[in-house]
Design an enzyme around this catalytic site. Structure first.
Site, PDB file in Angstrom:
ATOM      1  N   GLY A 173      47.989  47.625  44.580  1.00  0.00           N
ATOM      2  CA  GLY A 173      46.673  46.981  44.576  1.00  0.00           C
ATOM      3  C   GLY A 173      46.429  46.324  45.919  1.00  0.00           C
ATOM      4  O   GLY A 173      47.354  45.775  46.530  1.00  0.00           O
ATOM      5  N   LYS A 221      40.434  30.277  24.853  1.00  0.00           N
ATOM      6  CA  LYS A 221      39.764  31.423  25.461  1.00  0.00           C
ATOM      7  C   LYS A 221      38.517  31.708  24.643  1.00  0.00           C
ATOM      8  O   LYS A 221      38.462  31.362  23.457  1.00  0.00           O
ATOM      9  CB  LYS A 221      40.700  32.644  25.412  1.00  0.00           C
ATOM     10  CG  LYS A 221      40.388  33.703  26.420  1.00  0.00           C
ATOM     11  CD  LYS A 221      41.123  33.488  27.725  1.00  0.00           C
ATOM     12  CE  LYS A 221      40.747  34.540  28.738  1.00  0.00           C
ATOM     13  NZ  LYS A 221      41.478  34.368  29.995  1.00  0.00           N
ATOM     14  N   GLY A 224      43.491  44.364  46.248  1.00  0.00           N
ATOM     15  CA  GLY A 224      42.336  43.539  45.884  1.00  0.00           C
ATOM     16  C   GLY A 224      42.474  42.125  46.408  1.00  0.00           C
ATOM     17  O   GLY A 224      43.189  41.865  47.381  1.00  0.00           O
ATOM     18  N   VAL A 263      43.922  39.270  45.255  1.00  0.00           N
ATOM     19  CA  VAL A 263      45.228  38.597  45.266  1.00  0.00           C
ATOM     20  C   VAL A 263      46.144  39.256  46.301  1.00  0.00           C
ATOM     21  O   VAL A 263      46.762  38.596  47.137  1.00  0.00           O
ATOM     22  CB  VAL A 263      45.887  38.630  43.864  1.00  0.00           C
ATOM     23  CG1 VAL A 263      47.301  38.064  43.927  1.00  0.00           C
ATOM     24  CG2 VAL A 263      45.051  37.844  42.858  1.00  0.00           C
ATOM     25  N   ALA A 264      46.183  40.596  46.261  1.00  0.00           N
ATOM     26  CA  ALA A 264      47.082  41.341  47.161  1.00  0.00           C
ATOM     27  C   ALA A 264      46.743  41.067  48.619  1.00  0.00           C
ATOM     28  O   ALA A 264      47.627  40.938  49.471  1.00  0.00           O
ATOM     29  CB  ALA A 264      46.967  42.828  46.870  1.00  0.00           C
TER      30      ALA A 264
END
Ligand code: NAD
Length: 370
Positions: A180, A80, A182, A184-185
């Protein structure tokens, strides 16, 4: 101050400090483990309060990537990067090109991608300096938005959870609380709706809810109501730390399965509390690995079909984790870590001096053998 103790505590192979005054770049790249392959993980841009905070974050996140890749069966290690700064005001082409040069300097040991505070456009600047970057736009041969693949993986993981808990993986007629609305949802809700589930949906942003309701039917509830609904599944797809001392008491669902990162406020406590309450928890970093699977697929020449096929395997991984959890009487989050560590052990840690393996194919092999 360089603190080797902290680096050793997290068991990292390499931590690189990147600085360029002219560009205003202060970044840290952390390579946690390359046993399975090159360390892949996004670059986060965040206004950290201190350099220590930035360091801790990059160490914690890169270690998480090792586990995620290992448990998902990917030939990738964990890494990362963090860029210290305000992503709203301090981004420019020079910053990301200079950062790209540092990534290039690692000669493929670390492959970057977008993350919180960075975008596809930023990664395209990075791409001007290095090929060790994923998550660029489809126009440049990248994988674009990972959310459809993430959502499909979450759907598969939820079905595996249903099978384990109720003996059938059908979600038809099941009541599912989705937190949520957004990216993904939105895709997840489509799968759930097509399967015949009864969806309860919430978001703090009404326009997001409206967009989801353009394609599916759901009962909309207030954000604070989502935990205590009388439902079968609670699916967190918004923010982290939502499973905590306060919410565990309220949750009536028998399964928690959602795409959000870092769902447990405390890894050492809340997984255990869920187990004791008889709530089956599909470990966040396992069930949401579709995003990583999607960018990893870029390394072999991107195909969404291939990425979706691979995300489908999350079903089996989740099932296996539940089996380990039951057999060893440990919370599912701990069982997931054990499964990842077992794979790392079985391949053998070949850190620092790692030179690559011949089993890689496609762009991944080409990148890593360089
Ligand atoms: P997003 O920003 O598109 O959606 C998040 C939504 O949550 C937003 O609509 C926001 O308004 C809503 N929200 C914020 N606080 C809320 C609250 N208190 N109650 C209800 N809703 C709230 O993000 P996303 O890409 O859909 O990602 C969702 C989660 O999944 C994040 O935790 C992310 O880290 C994780 N994740 C995403 C992917 C991916 O492919 N996008 C991959 C892995 C993990």
């Amino acid at each position: 101050m360089v603190n080797f103790e902290v680096i050793e505590e997290y068991d990292h192979e390499q931590v690189v400090f990147c600085s360029n005054k002219e560009a205003g770049l202060r970044a840290i790249i952390a390579i946690h483990n390359t046993t399975l392959g090159p360390a892949l993980g996004g670059t986060r841009m965040w206004n950290y309060k201190s350099h220590d905070d930035a360091m801790k974050d990059v160490l914690r996140l890169s270690r998480g990537m090792t586990y995620k890749a290992a448990v998902s069966g990917l030939n990738l290690g964990g890494g990362k990067a963090v860029i210290i700064g305000d992503s709203a005001t301090q981004k420019n082409e020079l910053l990301f090109r200079i950062f790209g040069k540092f990534v290039e300097g690692l000669a493929g040991r670390y492959i970057t991608a977008e993350d919180v505070g960075t975008s596809v456009t930023d990664m395209e600047f990075v791409r001007m300096e290095t090929k060790y970057v994923t998550g660029v736009s489809k126009a440049l041969g990248g994988s674009g938005d990972p959310s459809p693949v993430t959502a499909y993986g979450v759907f598969m993981g939820m079905k595996a959870s249903a099978k384990y808990k109720w003996g059938s993986d059908s979600l038809a007629g099941k009541k599912i609380a989705v937190q949520g609305a957004g990216q993904v949802a939105r895709y997840l809700c489509e799968h759930l709706y097509n399967e015949g589930a009864e969806i309860y949906l919430t978001d703090i942003n009404e326009s997001k809810v409206k967009r989801v309701l353009e394609t599916i039917k759901a009962q909309v509830v207030k954000p604070e109501e989502i935990y205590s609904l009388d439902v079968d599944v609670f699916s967190p797809n918004a923010l982290g730390a939502i499973i905590n001392n306060d919410t565990i008491g309220k949750i009536k669902a028998e399964i928690i399965a959602g795409g959000a990162n870092n769902q447990l406020e405390r890894e050492d406590l809340h997984g255990l509390m869920l187990m004791e309450k008889g709530i089956l928890y599909a470990t966040d970093y396992v069930i949401n690995a579709g995003g990583l699977i999607n960018v990893a697929s870029e390394l072999e020449g991107y195909s969404q079909d291939r990425a979706l096929k691979q995300a489908e395997k999350i079903y089996d991984v989740i099932r296996k984790i539940f089996e380990i959890s039951a057999k060893e009487n440990v919370p599912t989050n701990e069982a997931s870590n054990k499964m990842a560590e077992e794979r790392l052990r079985s391949v053998g840690r070949i850190s620092n001096t790692y030179t690559g393996r011949s089993s890689f194919s496609g762009r991944l092999g080409e990148l890593f053998h360089k």
